[in-house]
Design a protein around this motif. Structure first.
Motif, PDB file in Angstrom:
ATOM      1  N   ARG A  40       0.827  -1.214   0.000  1.00 12.48           N
ATOM      2  CA  ARG A  40       0.000   0.000   0.000  1.00 12.48           C
ATOM      3  C   ARG A  40       0.860   1.263   0.000  1.00 12.48           C
ATOM      4  NH1 ARG A  40      -5.066   1.804   1.067  1.00 12.48           N
ATOM      5  NH2 ARG A  40      -5.265   3.797   2.135  1.00 12.48           N
TER       6      ARG A  40
ATOM      7  N   VAL B   3       2.523   1.740  -3.475  1.00 17.41           N
ATOM      8  CA  VAL B   3       1.637   2.205  -4.539  1.00 17.41           C
ATOM      9  C   VAL B   3       1.258   3.666  -4.329  1.00 17.41           C
ATOM     10  CG1 VAL B   3      -0.670   1.928  -5.550  1.00 17.41           C
ATOM     11  CG2 VAL B   3       0.752  -0.083  -5.102  1.00 17.41           C
TER      12      VAL B   3
ATOM     13  N   CYS C 212      -5.023   0.620  -3.308  1.00 13.28           N
ATOM     14  CA  CYS C 212      -4.355  -0.541  -2.717  1.00 13.28           C
ATOM     15  C   CYS C 212      -4.932  -0.737  -1.324  1.00 13.28           C
ATOM     16  CB  CYS C 212      -2.839  -0.345  -2.658  1.00 13.28           C
ATOM     17  SG  CYS C 212      -1.955  -1.846  -2.206  1.00 13.28           S
TER      18      CYS C 212
ATOM     19  N   LYS D 167      -3.469  -0.312  -9.446  1.00  9.11           N
ATOM     20  CA  LYS D 167      -4.170  -0.950  -8.338  1.00  9.11           C
ATOM     21  C   LYS D 167      -3.343  -2.119  -7.796  1.00  9.11           C
ATOM     22  CE  LYS D 167      -8.807   0.226 -10.020  1.00  9.11           C
ATOM     23  NZ  LYS D 167     -10.154  -0.284 -10.380  1.00  9.11           N
ATOM     24  N   GLY D 168      -3.160  -2.092  -6.496  1.00  8.96           N
ATOM     25  CA  GLY D 168      -2.499  -3.205  -5.831  1.00  8.96           C
ATOM     26  C   GLY D 168      -3.514  -4.188  -5.288  1.00  8.96           C
TER      27      GLY D 168
ATOM     28  N   ILE E 170       0.454  -5.771  -8.850  1.00 12.12           N
ATOM     29  CA  ILE E 170       0.246  -4.358  -9.160  1.00 12.12           C
ATOM     30  C   ILE E 170      -0.211  -4.301 -10.612  1.00 12.12           C
ATOM     31  CG2 ILE E 170       1.299  -2.086  -9.367  1.00 12.12           C
ATOM     32  CD1 ILE E 170       3.306  -2.908  -7.241  1.00 12.12           C
TER      33      ILE E 170
END
Length: 361
Positions: free
Chosen positions: A217, A220, A239, A276-277, A286
């Motif tokens: 998190r 990202v 994330c 987006k994770g 990712i």
């Protein structure tokens, strides 16, 4: 690291006993054969047992010592003649039945067949070793070329950029200033190219970057802060799970930046780019997606090839190395990168890495 280990295994010679150990095996085999021949002569009633054991031991020894062909044939012929003479003498005395005389030719024949197959296998191994050595030399030359070229390009490019940046401030003619800016952009491309060549050379060498625990998190969101200050796009960074991966932060950042840069090249201003994770029980991903023109189906197998280009609809041409670096970086950390896009819904790339287990409390 796995590539380096594979090359090292290929570079090692096939195991063979040489030198003192090999001579000891030869001497031991000679003494063993002489003892078996003695038993055949002194214990005529069960002479077939040492006869078979002797051929078995020769076959076992040959697995460790593949002798030159001429000494091998001389040994086999000598053993066949001597044992054949003893077996025939035992038959004459009525100690063995005549069907057992067939082994006078059968056992040496089997041993010759084994020798033939062993030599074919050794020849194949030698050919494979030669090919591996040749490929390793080519690989080393290419790696040295990339490294030397990137270093050679970097210095003159830096000097030229410095002079042009100073000169553009003093140029008042609009056309001339535009020409200088074009030159500066091309020099920037060359600078990026040299840096990426150097990065690929380091990754190709098999050197594993130092790894540390990276919170997905925070990683990202940090990317989001950096990219939002740059190109004008509709950025989306998500994330929800603060999962952890084990990788080098600089190299992982380089890989994801390459994926994002690719998305920037293929989207217009105000185009949408999503980073987006996600995390599952075993891996973290990712995903970088955009609403650009997408990737043609026939191009999906080529997007990670070095120096392969898809021409952006509007924007600068890339170096052709960014996606290759992303894949090489992911693989160096035990992960992978996949292209998921198509022509109708934009492009998407997914970088996956093994999920790092949580620290024990």
């Amino acid at each position: 690291m796995r590539a380096a280990e594979a090359r090292e295994r290929l570079s090692k010679p096939t195991f063979r006993l040489r030198g003192k150990a090999g001579r000891l095996i030869d001497l031991g085999l000679i003494l063993f054969c002489l003892s078996m021949l003695t038993l055949m002569q002194t214990h005529e009633e069960w002479a077939t047992i040492p006869y078979h054991v002797m051929f078995l031991m020769i076959a076992l020894a040959y697995g460790f010592r593949i002798w030159p062909i001429l000494p091998t044939l001389v040994v086999l012929l000598t053993v066949a003649v001597v044992t054949g003479f003893l077996m025939y003498a035992h038959y004459q005395r009525g100690l063995i039945d005549w069907p057992e005389l067939s082994e006078i030719l059968l056992m040496p024949g089997l041993l010759i067949a084994m020798v033939w197959h062993a030599r074919r296998r050794k020849a194949a191994q030698d050919a494979l070793q030669e090919m591996a050595d040749s490929q390793r030399e080519i690989f080393d030359r290419e790696r040295s070329f990339f490294r030397n070229t990137s270093h050679a390009i970097r210095t003159p490019v830096t000097i030229a950029r410095g002079h042009l940046e100073l000169a553009v401030r003093m140029i008042e003619v609009t056309q001339a200033r535009g020409d200088v800016h074009v030159a500066l952009r091309q020099l920037e491309r060359m600078s990026v190219l040299s840096n990426r060549l150097l990065a690929l050379a380091q990754l190709d060498s098999g050197e594993t970057p130092p790894s540390e625990r990276i919170g997905l998190r925070s990683f990202v969101l940090e990317l989001g802060r950096n990219w939002k200050a740059g190109p004008r796009r509709d950025w989306v960074f998500e994330c929800p799970d603060d999962a952890v991966v084990l990788a080098d932060p600089a190299w992982l950042g380089l890989a994801v930046d390459a994926l994002i840069e690719n998305a920037v090249h293929f989207t217009d201003e105000d185009g949408r780019i999503e980073i987006k994770g996600r995390a599952s029980a075993t891996r973290c991903t990712i995903r970088v997606s955009d609403d650009g023109p997408g990737i043609a189906v026939e191009d999906l197998d080529h997007v990670f090839e070095r120096f392969w280009h898809r021409r952006p609809p509007n924007g600068p041409m890339g170096s052709g190395l960014g996606l290759a670096i992303a894949r090489a970086t992911a693989r160096s950390s035990g992960g992978e990168v996949h292209a998921l896009g198509n022509e109708s819904s934009g492009a998407a790339f997914e970088l996956a890495l093994p999920r790092c287990p949580a620290r024990p409390v």
